[in-house]
Scaffold this motif. Sequence first.
Motif, PDB file in Angstrom:
ATOM      1  N   ASP B  86      11.543 -28.566  -0.512  1.00 36.63           N
ATOM      2  CA  ASP B  86      11.986 -27.402  -1.262  1.00 36.63           C
ATOM      3  C   ASP B  86      11.161 -27.203  -2.534  1.00 36.63           C
ATOM      4  OD1 ASP B  86      13.418 -25.177  -1.749  1.00 36.63           O
ATOM      5  OD2 ASP B  86      15.165 -26.202  -2.588  1.00 36.63           O
ATOM      6  N   PHE B  87      10.225 -26.299  -2.485  1.00 44.09           N
ATOM      7  CA  PHE B  87       9.433 -25.927  -3.662  1.00 44.09           C
ATOM      8  C   PHE B  87       8.836 -24.551  -3.388  1.00 44.09           C
ATOM      9  CE2 PHE B  87       7.276 -29.010  -0.939  1.00 44.09           C
ATOM     10  CZ  PHE B  87       6.303 -28.205  -0.374  1.00 44.09           C
ATOM     11  N   ASP B  88       8.278 -23.928  -4.414  1.00 42.05           N
ATOM     12  CA  ASP B  88       7.682 -22.595  -4.233  1.00 42.05           C
ATOM     13  C   ASP B  88       6.409 -22.671  -3.405  1.00 42.05           C
ATOM     14  OD1 ASP B  88       9.605 -21.358  -5.665  1.00 42.05           O
ATOM     15  OD2 ASP B  88       8.485 -21.340  -7.558  1.00 42.05           O
ATOM     16  N   ILE B  89       6.235 -21.685  -2.549  1.00 43.07           N
ATOM     17  CA  ILE B  89       4.993 -21.606  -1.795  1.00 43.07           C
ATOM     18  C   ILE B  89       4.541 -20.150  -1.769  1.00 43.07           C
ATOM     19  CG2 ILE B  89       6.357 -21.576   0.349  1.00 43.07           C
ATOM     20  CD1 ILE B  89       3.891 -22.949   1.675  1.00 43.07           C
ATOM     21  N   GLU B  90       3.263 -19.945  -2.015  1.00 41.82           N
ATOM     22  CA  GLU B  90       2.706 -18.594  -1.997  1.00 41.82           C
ATOM     23  C   GLU B  90       1.503 -18.577  -1.057  1.00 41.82           C
ATOM     24  OE1 GLU B  90       0.870 -17.311  -5.654  1.00 41.82           O
ATOM     25  OE2 GLU B  90       0.619 -15.262  -4.949  1.00 41.82           O
ATOM     26  N   VAL B  91       1.470 -17.599  -0.171  1.00 42.55           N
ATOM     27  CA  VAL B  91       0.300 -17.430   0.691  1.00 42.55           C
ATOM     28  C   VAL B  91      -0.573 -16.344   0.064  1.00 42.55           C
ATOM     29  CG1 VAL B  91      -0.535 -16.896   3.004  1.00 42.55           C
ATOM     30  CG2 VAL B  91       1.697 -18.006   2.713  1.00 42.55           C
ATOM     31  N   ILE B  92      -1.825 -16.663  -0.181  1.00 44.74           N
ATOM     32  CA  ILE B  92      -2.751 -15.676  -0.758  1.00 44.74           C
ATOM     33  C   ILE B  92      -3.674 -15.209   0.356  1.00 44.74           C
ATOM     34  CG2 ILE B  92      -4.613 -15.342  -2.430  1.00 44.74           C
ATOM     35  CD1 ILE B  92      -3.120 -17.422  -4.181  1.00 44.74           C
ATOM     36  N   PRO B  93      -3.616 -13.913   0.674  1.00 39.80           N
ATOM     37  CA  PRO B  93      -4.413 -13.445   1.818  1.00 39.80           C
ATOM     38  C   PRO B  93      -5.894 -13.435   1.477  1.00 39.80           C
ATOM     39  CG  PRO B  93      -3.439 -11.567   0.694  1.00 39.80           C
ATOM     40  CD  PRO B  93      -2.906 -12.802   0.014  1.00 39.80           C
ATOM     41  N   GLY B  94      -6.702 -13.395   2.500  1.00 38.56           N
ATOM     42  CA  GLY B  94      -8.150 -13.323   2.299  1.00 38.56           C
ATOM     43  C   GLY B  94      -8.769 -12.341   3.272  1.00 38.56           C
ATOM     44  N   VAL B  95     -10.083 -12.253   3.209  1.00 36.94           N
ATOM     45  CA  VAL B  95     -10.823 -11.387   4.132  1.00 36.94           C
ATOM     46  C   VAL B  95     -11.121 -12.212   5.381  1.00 36.94           C
ATOM     47  CG1 VAL B  95     -12.938 -10.073   4.495  1.00 36.94           C
ATOM     48  CG2 VAL B  95     -11.848 -10.082   2.234  1.00 36.94           C
ATOM     49  N   THR B  96     -10.422 -11.915   6.473  1.00 42.70           N
ATOM     50  CA  THR B  96     -10.647 -12.688   7.686  1.00 42.70           C
ATOM     51  C   THR B  96     -11.913 -12.199   8.397  1.00 42.70           C
ATOM     52  OG1 THR B  96      -9.647 -13.457   9.755  1.00 42.70           O
ATOM     53  CG2 THR B  96      -9.092 -11.221   9.055  1.00 42.70           C
ATOM     54  N   ALA B  97     -12.411 -13.027   9.326  1.00 34.40           N
ATOM     55  CA  ALA B  97     -13.720 -12.773   9.943  1.00 34.40           C
ATOM     56  C   ALA B  97     -13.828 -11.391  10.575  1.00 34.40           C
ATOM     57  CB  ALA B  97     -14.027 -13.855  10.974  1.00 34.40           C
ATOM     58  N   VAL B  98     -12.753 -10.907  11.203  1.00 35.63           N
ATOM     59  CA  VAL B  98     -12.874  -9.598  11.862  1.00 35.63           C
ATOM     60  C   VAL B  98     -13.240  -8.516  10.850  1.00 35.63           C
ATOM     61  CG1 VAL B  98     -10.376  -9.114  11.757  1.00 35.63           C
ATOM     62  CG2 VAL B  98     -11.776  -7.925  13.412  1.00 35.63           C
ATOM     63  N   ASN B  99     -12.713  -8.613   9.639  1.00 37.97           N
ATOM     64  CA  ASN B  99     -13.015  -7.607   8.628  1.00 37.97           C
ATOM     65  C   ASN B  99     -14.377  -7.867   7.978  1.00 37.97           C
ATOM     66  OD1 ASN B  99      -9.707  -8.084   8.363  1.00 37.97           O
ATOM     67  ND2 ASN B  99     -10.379  -5.996   8.647  1.00 37.97           N
ATOM     68  N   ALA B 100     -14.712  -9.129   7.726  1.00 32.47           N
ATOM     69  CA  ALA B 100     -16.019  -9.459   7.140  1.00 32.47           C
ATOM     70  C   ALA B 100     -17.135  -9.035   8.096  1.00 32.47           C
ATOM     71  CB  ALA B 100     -16.103 -10.951   6.847  1.00 32.47           C
ATOM     72  N   VAL B 101     -16.972  -9.393   9.345  1.00 32.14           N
ATOM     73  CA  VAL B 101     -17.992  -9.126  10.354  1.00 32.14           C
ATOM     74  C   VAL B 101     -18.025  -7.627  10.674  1.00 32.14           C
ATOM     75  CG1 VAL B 101     -18.381  -9.500  12.822  1.00 32.14           C
ATOM     76  CG2 VAL B 101     -18.074 -11.442  11.277  1.00 32.14           C
ATOM     77  N   GLY B 102     -16.870  -6.991  10.652  1.00 35.13           N
ATOM     78  CA  GLY B 102     -16.826  -5.541  10.824  1.00 35.13           C
ATOM     79  C   GLY B 102     -17.675  -4.849   9.765  1.00 35.13           C
ATOM     80  N   ALA B 103     -17.562  -5.305   8.526  1.00 37.54           N
ATOM     81  CA  ALA B 103     -18.344  -4.707   7.438  1.00 37.54           C
ATOM     82  C   ALA B 103     -19.842  -4.949   7.635  1.00 37.54           C
ATOM     83  CB  ALA B 103     -17.889  -5.278   6.091  1.00 37.54           C
ATOM     84  N   VAL B 104     -20.189  -6.158   8.061  1.00 35.00           N
ATOM     85  CA  VAL B 104     -21.597  -6.479   8.308  1.00 35.00           C
ATOM     86  C   VAL B 104     -22.171  -5.569   9.396  1.00 35.00           C
ATOM     87  CG1 VAL B 104     -23.134  -8.260   9.262  1.00 35.00           C
ATOM     88  CG2 VAL B 104     -21.389  -8.886   7.566  1.00 35.00           C
ATOM     89  N   LEU B 105     -21.362  -5.285  10.412  1.00 37.18           N
ATOM     90  CA  LEU B 105     -21.843  -4.496  11.548  1.00 37.18           C
ATOM     91  C   LEU B 105     -21.806  -2.989  11.269  1.00 37.18           C
ATOM     92  CD1 LEU B 105     -20.142  -6.466  14.460  1.00 37.18           C
ATOM     93  CD2 LEU B 105     -22.598  -6.336  14.012  1.00 37.18           C
ATOM     94  N   GLY B 106     -21.136  -2.556  10.231  1.00 34.88           N
ATOM     95  CA  GLY B 106     -21.034  -1.130   9.920  1.00 34.88           C
ATOM     96  C   GLY B 106     -19.584  -0.707   9.916  1.00 34.88           C
ATOM     97  N   ALA B 107     -19.171  -0.021  10.980  1.00 40.54           N
ATOM     98  CA  ALA B 107     -17.777   0.428  11.061  1.00 40.54           C
ATOM     99  C   ALA B 107     -17.296   0.404  12.512  1.00 40.54           C
ATOM    100  CB  ALA B 107     -17.630   1.815  10.452  1.00 40.54           C
ATOM    101  N   PRO B 108     -17.260  -0.807  13.089  1.00 38.61           N
ATOM    102  CA  PRO B 108     -16.846  -0.901  14.494  1.00 38.61           C
ATOM    103  C   PRO B 108     -15.341  -0.858  14.716  1.00 38.61           C
ATOM    104  CG  PRO B 108     -17.374  -3.088  13.672  1.00 38.61           C
ATOM    105  CD  PRO B 108     -17.686  -2.111  12.558  1.00 38.61           C
TER     106      PRO B 108
END
Lengths: 232, 232
Positions: B86-108
Motif C-alpha cells: 500500500d503506497f502511491d503509484i503513478e504511471v507516467i506515459p511515454g512515446v511508444t514505438a508505434v508513435n515514434a516510428v510513425g513519426a520517423v516514417l511520416g504519417a502512416p
Amino acid sequence: MTMRAIDAINRSEYVVGVDTYISQIAPLLKDQKVIESSMGGEVQRAKKAVTLAEEGHTVSIISGGDPNVYGMGALVFEFIAVSSCDFDIEVIPGVTAVNAVGAVLGAPLSSDYAVISLSDLLTPWSEIERRLGSAAASGFVIALYNPRSRNRPSQFSRCVSILQKYRKDVPVGIVRNGLRYGQKVIVTTLNSVMDHEDAIDMKTTVIIGNEESFIWRGRILTPRGYHKKYEY
Amino acid sequence: MTMRAIDAINRSEYVVGVDTYISQIAPLLKDQKVIESSMGGEVQRAKKAVTLAEEGHTVSIISGGDPNVYGMGALVFEFIAVSSCDFDIEVIPGVTAVNAVGAVLGAPLSSDYAVISLSDLLTPWSEIERRLGSAAASGFVIALYNPRSRNRPSQFSRCVSILQKYRKDVPVGIVRNGLRYGQKVIVTTLNSVMDHEDAIDMKTTVIIGNEESFIWRGRILTPRGYHKKYEY
C-alpha cells in the motif's frame, strides 16, 4: 510534452494551431508569431503553414497528443504532396490519448491493442462497425477516440451493443481531459457503461478491457501473463 | 522523453531498470541510487522496486517507450496486487514505438491502428495469428512489436504470409532504433519485405500500411480522407 517538441517550438518563427492547443503551450511562446484558429479549418491551417514554410520560415504546427493519431500529420503531408512543395519537414511524436489515458487508468494496455475513432466524418460508419467487431472478437484491448458528439449521440450506444456481442462484462475506463486540467475518471464495466453516457464527449477517451482485464482499487489492469510463467 | 518523466526521475531516491535504458537516461542521474540489471529479470526488478517503496522510498522504474505497452507497468501492478502492498503509484506515459516510428516514417498511422507483439513468450502463437488476420481483414494500419528474434526466426515470415492473404502490396516501414542512436529506416512493400528480413530484430518496429497508404519520397502516408471531403 516531450523535450523534442519544446525544442522545436523554441526554434520556430511561426506557431500554427487550434486555439485550445495554443493556450496549452502559452508559457513556451516568446517571440514566435502565433496563427491560431478555432476547431475545424484544418485545411486552411495546413495551407497557411505550408505557405510560410515555402517562404523559408521555420514553422511548427501544433497537434494535441501525437500528430499522427487523428491529428494534423497526414493532412500536412497530403497538402505538401499535391502542392509539390519542397522543404524539410519533421514529425515530432507525442503521447497520444490511448497512452495518456492508459497511464491514468493504471495498466489496461499491456496486451495487444487497437485504436478506433468513432467519428464517421472521414470513415464510413459501416467500416467503423466492422473494425469494432473484429477487434472485439480477437482479444484486443480497444481504445475509442472521439466516442460521442452532439451531432452523433447514438453511435456510442451502437458501439457498445457491438462490443457486447463479443465480450463479457469487461472493465471499461472513461477518461475526460486525460492528464490535462479538469481530468475526470470513471471506471466501470461494459454492461454498466451506458449509465455514464452523459459523461462521454469529444474530450473523452474510452478504453475497453479484454477478457483478462480486471479492476483493482479503481484501476484497470490487464496482466501480461507473468503470473502464468513465473513464481513471485 | 516527457517533462513529467524527467521530473519524476529528478525526485527519485532510487532508479530501477534494464542497463540499456539506464544508460539512455545517464545524463539525468545525479544523487539517485541506481539498480540496474540486464534484459530479463523483470520480476526481480519489480519485486525490488516494490520492496523499496514499501520501505518508504521514492522509486522510479524505467521502461523504454510507454510503460504500459509491453513494458513494466502491468507487472508492477500485478506484483503490488498480489502482495497487498500500500503506497502511491503513478504511471507516467511515454512515446511508444508505434508513435515514434510513425513519426520517423511520416504519417502512416492517420487511420485506426492495431498494435501487435509477435513474441509468443506470454501469448499463444495461435492467438497472435488470429489477431493479425482480423486486423489485416478490417483495414487497420498494423504495428508489429518484437517482430523477430534469434529464438523464433520463422514467425515474421509466417506473419507476412497471413497479412498477404488480406492485403495487396501495401507499403511497409521497417525502423530499427527509432528516434534513438543508430536509427535505420527501410521503406518497402509487403511483397518485398522478406528481402529485408535480416534487418529485422527485437530493436525493430514494423508498420504495415492499409490499402489507402502510399509511399511518397521515401515516407509512408495514410490519408485521413480530407481529399475526399475538401477542395484544397
